[in-house]
Design an enzyme around this catalytic site. Sequence first.
Site, PDB file in Angstrom:
ATOM      1  N   LYS A  35       0.925  -1.065  -0.037  1.00 42.81           N
ATOM      2  CA  LYS A  35       0.005  -0.230   0.163  1.00 42.81           C
ATOM      3  C   LYS A  35       0.724   1.223   0.013  1.00 42.81           C
ATOM      4  CE  LYS A  35      -3.830  -0.840   2.166  1.00 42.81           C
ATOM      5  NZ  LYS A  35      -4.533  -1.116   3.387  1.00 42.81           N
ATOM      6  N   ARG A 105      -3.632   2.842   8.412  1.00 44.04           N
ATOM      7  CA  ARG A 105      -3.921   1.684   7.693  1.00 44.04           C
ATOM      8  C   ARG A 105      -2.609   0.617   7.530  1.00 44.04           C
ATOM      9  NH1 ARG A 105      -6.248   2.799   2.195  1.00 44.04           N
ATOM     10  NH2 ARG A 105      -8.179   1.645   2.609  1.00 44.04           N
ATOM     11  N   GLY A 114      -7.880  -7.508   3.736  1.00 37.95           N
ATOM     12  CA  GLY A 114      -8.861  -7.781   4.927  1.00 37.95           C
ATOM     13  C   GLY A 114      -8.158  -8.441   6.182  1.00 37.95           C
ATOM     14  N   MET A 116      -5.751  -7.272   8.022  1.00 38.72           N
ATOM     15  CA  MET A 116      -5.152  -6.180   8.814  1.00 38.72           C
ATOM     16  C   MET A 116      -6.162  -5.228   9.157  1.00 38.72           C
ATOM     17  SD  MET A 116      -2.067  -7.458   9.467  1.00 38.72           S
ATOM     18  CE  MET A 116      -1.210  -6.299  10.121  1.00 38.72           C
ATOM     19  N   ARG A 349      -2.829  -1.789  -6.442  1.00 42.19           N
ATOM     20  CA  ARG A 349      -1.991  -3.044  -6.083  1.00 42.19           C
ATOM     21  C   ARG A 349      -2.280  -4.014  -6.923  1.00 42.19           C
ATOM     22  NH1 ARG A 349      -5.448  -5.124  -0.537  1.00 42.19           N
ATOM     23  NH2 ARG A 349      -7.288  -4.837  -1.483  1.00 42.19           N
ATOM     24  N   HIS A 471     -15.357  -9.321   1.450  1.00 41.44           N
ATOM     25  CA  HIS A 471     -14.260  -9.979   2.180  1.00 41.44           C
ATOM     26  C   HIS A 471     -14.313 -11.504   1.700  1.00 41.44           C
ATOM     27  CE1 HIS A 471     -12.678 -12.653   5.429  1.00 41.44           C
ATOM     28  NE2 HIS A 471     -11.667 -11.941   5.246  1.00 41.44           N
ATOM     29  N   SER A 844      13.117 -45.138 -11.900  1.00 37.02           N
ATOM     30  CA  SER A 844      11.967 -44.341 -11.813  1.00 37.02           C
ATOM     31  C   SER A 844      11.889 -44.153  -9.980  1.00 37.02           C
ATOM     32  CB  SER A 844      10.688 -44.718 -12.200  1.00 37.02           C
ATOM     33  OG  SER A 844       9.727 -43.841 -11.738  1.00 37.02           O
ATOM     34  N   CYS A 912       7.888 -41.082 -10.290  1.00 36.46           N
ATOM     35  CA  CYS A 912       6.368 -41.249 -10.203  1.00 36.46           C
ATOM     36  C   CYS A 912       5.869 -41.126  -8.827  1.00 36.46           C
ATOM     37  CB  CYS A 912       6.437 -42.737 -11.120  1.00 36.46           C
ATOM     38  SG  CYS A 912       7.074 -44.051 -10.057  1.00 36.46           S
ATOM     39  N   TYR A 932      12.287 -36.724 -16.797  1.00 33.71           N
ATOM     40  CA  TYR A 932      10.818 -36.273 -16.537  1.00 33.71           C
ATOM     41  C   TYR A 932      10.291 -36.324 -15.181  1.00 33.71           C
ATOM     42  CZ  TYR A 932      10.211 -41.422 -15.978  1.00 33.71           C
ATOM     43  OH  TYR A 932       9.998 -42.574 -15.586  1.00 33.71           O
TER      44      TYR A 932
END
Length: 963
Positions: A35, A105, A114, A116, A349, A471, A844, A912, A932
């Site tokens: 902010k 703020r 929301g 703080m 923001r 919110h 693997s 895997c 992979y």
Amino acid sequence: MAQTETPRTTTPTTKKWVYLFQEGSADMRALLGGKGAGCAQMTRAGLPVPPGFTITTEACNAYYQAGRQFPEGMWEQTLEALHTIEQQTGKRFGDPQNPLLVSVRSGAALSMPGMMDTVLNLGLNDATVEGLARLTGNERFAYDAYRRFIQMFGRIVLEIPGERFDEAFEAIKGEVGARQDTDLDAAALKRVVARFKEIVQEATGRPFPTDPYEQLRLAIAAVFRSWMGKRAVDYRNFYKIPHDLGTAVNVQTMVFGNMGDDSGTGVAFTRNPTTGAKELFGEFLINAQGEDVVAGIRTPMPIRKMAEVLPQAYQEFQQIARRLEETYRDVQDLEFTVERGKLYMLQTRAAKRSAAAAVKIAVDMVHEGLITREEALQRVEPAQVEQLLVPQLDEATVEAARREGRVLAKGLNASPGVAVGKAVFDPDRAEELAHAGEPVVLVRPETVPDDIHGLIVAQGVLTARGGMTSHAAVVARGMGKPAVVGAEQVRIDLRERCFAVDGRTVREGDWITIDGGSGEVFLGQLPVHVPNLAELHELNELLGWADQVRRLGVWANADYPRDAERARSFGAEGIGLCRTEHMFMEEDRLPLVQQMILAAPEAARAKRAAGVEAARQALRAARQRAQEQGPAAAPELAELERRLAEAQTKLQADPAWQQYQAALDRLLPIQRGDFYGLLKAMAGRPVIIRLIDPPLHEFLPKHEQLLVEATELRVRGDNPQRLAEVERLLAAVNALREANPMLGLRGCRLGLLYPEINAMQVRAILEAAAQLHREGVETHPEIMMPLVGNIEELRRLHALFTEVAEAVQAETGVRLDYKFGTMIEIPRAAFIADQIAELAEFFSFGTNDLTQTIFGFSRDDAEAKFLGFYLEEKILPFNPFQTLDPEGVGELMRIGVERGRRARPALEIGICGEHGGDPASIAFCHRLGLNYVSCSPFRVPVARLAAAQAALADRGAAAARDR
Ligand code: PEP
Ligand code: MG
């Protein structure tokens, strides 16, 4: 009003804790918070920002280090900055003639919507409120601001429960016969102010602080304190945000959106945060303060309506929005206020956005020339890709639900996706049920930051009030959870834990389905459908760019052709794991599998008794000798052949062997069909098929179940045949029972005890490949042995497979392109990887078993019994079954890769285990140089993006090294 302290000088040696907006910039985000940095940037760009200053995040950390004391020099610098604002505005703090009022703020470096606390209208007291009334010519307005201030200050700074003020406010409304807040006149508001001050005195034992400097000091401390408040800590834990970043505090001149019909306040996004469409999107409230929009108390009007009511301010706002988006090269979330026709920007923001919006915006911005493809790839979170492919409701389901009258309500489609769960009406209960394994949908009139723990565990959220920027909407979008907000038809009774719509009541525990894409709420559990990647054009384009960047291959774990097809459509380049035992579990095969298992131990005994194995080995040795030294070296060859034939004949006559063989013979064509389908679906691509792995008793009926049935049959005595069968099964199950099956007769150990099962599977795979070859379909089967930890295990199995493969190729006349390889899932295997790689053509990593064995955590028990506790208590930083543990499992992998490739440089290596679909683990695999990753089909797109991001991070690191 007496001013208690106004030193205006600072010793030059103290650290700089406070920055005026004009002293900061966008790149000071870590120090000034999002902010603060946004206001600084806008101020620098000459945009209309009410003057203010920022107390740094470092000051917040220093406050905690000093035992909740302002660091030295901070307060003096604050006063100095305040003085500058006084000069800029021509107003004075605490001056009854021309009072300066400020907002205080919070603002962390990472946006925490929301989370703080904010205090508005600070600086008001009995004297300055009169000044405000005089200056604005509006006594009602001034006292409304004053009562809001006491209320907010009382709740946030003095920590008095908000309900005490709400109840008093409602009581006075009742006394004067006001229906809405706006019906209260100045006199009534004065009564409210007096009552609120009494509440403060009662609750704190001290009068409401009238000194504006004291107010400011307390408010700054409260913002610092809120950084460690429960909801902020919960939020950071959920998003894995470090706790030591601290929050900045922004002190800014108040501007008023509630000064009449030429004033107002709004929140807007430069693009639609739900769909990503390039249009100004937001909400505006005439004659209101910012808190009214964010809290969702009044339902606001769409932003485009502002063009009609405040055309000039709207036009200016549009231009500023465009400029800010171009400056930041990203979608902005803007807060603004119009005070008597004049526009003020309060915040800019980067906007939180839905998964669909994130992808569309990133791709669109590349086409608009605003960002590069690489930047676009970094703008989308892998988890957002997953969300886009999550199950949704299809048209027919919705139509049917409508016909059946299951639609309960329609609200705003605040965050896409479908949530199916049991309705719960408070966040604590949501937590309770969710921890017991129940899916829940949190239903609230509106949510407040204190509900965060309920939102975290819920499948989705439904609110009766609030708009797209309320919110609930913002938080759910950020978390990627479905949300329907502002469903006004829904009448919620929190005490009775139910809601009613048109005479129908949904109670706690009743199933509901919410569709955050359409805003509809349904009664019951609706079936969900899985979206098709081909329809998601922007995502396809983005993933196409990812494919050009990534080095890791992305394969899928799939057991059936339909999964393989889905995986392929999602971009899988191979199958990294087909768990063949899943095929055995299917209903039509189970009786055959059971027959095979029941006969296997007896058959093995018969085989030993007949001497088949001994005869075969003697023959093998003699043949080898003959091959190496000539026929004269093995004169007994013919005799040995005869002995083997004799042993085999003897074995063929054994009933257990016959049963075993019969089952295997019938399973062979079934398995061939399975592999045919899988190899065909992945034509031209590698397919790793793992031979049977789990303990055999998993295929048999449960022990307890058999025991009950046997007892019942015995008592009834009416079915001796079934009783004999059940008793036989029971004996077999008993014989196979293990104290620790996960470390018991599994994987290659099974294959060594009962090699015919493995041989049947290898034959089925290769026969399927040969058949496909004849049909002109290219196949690359890779046959994988699980749980190898000892070289002799692999040596024996390798010899067996080679024999089968040679036989199948000789019988079919087809030369096949196949590989034999192994899983590395036992720590010992990693250590002897060089020996293993002499025989294995691929590795693997089975990181599920590796995690289990290296930690000594039972996969079956850890998550249910103690992992939750470990995570809560931070004994472990994350769940190692989800995210790869680099220090233990990762280190074993590193050893495995290094030793394996030393013996066989071109060794193909993949992973895997579950970790193959986890972005952080994928980055690790990239750095390790695997070929992979293999993951579930749904996660293939996620893995494509994560692999690209890992490659980009690598490039970034390399570039940084070169600099
Ligand atoms: C593993 O252990 O990581 C693995 C993939 O095998 P399974 O989960 O089937 O034991
Ligand atoms: Mg395993």
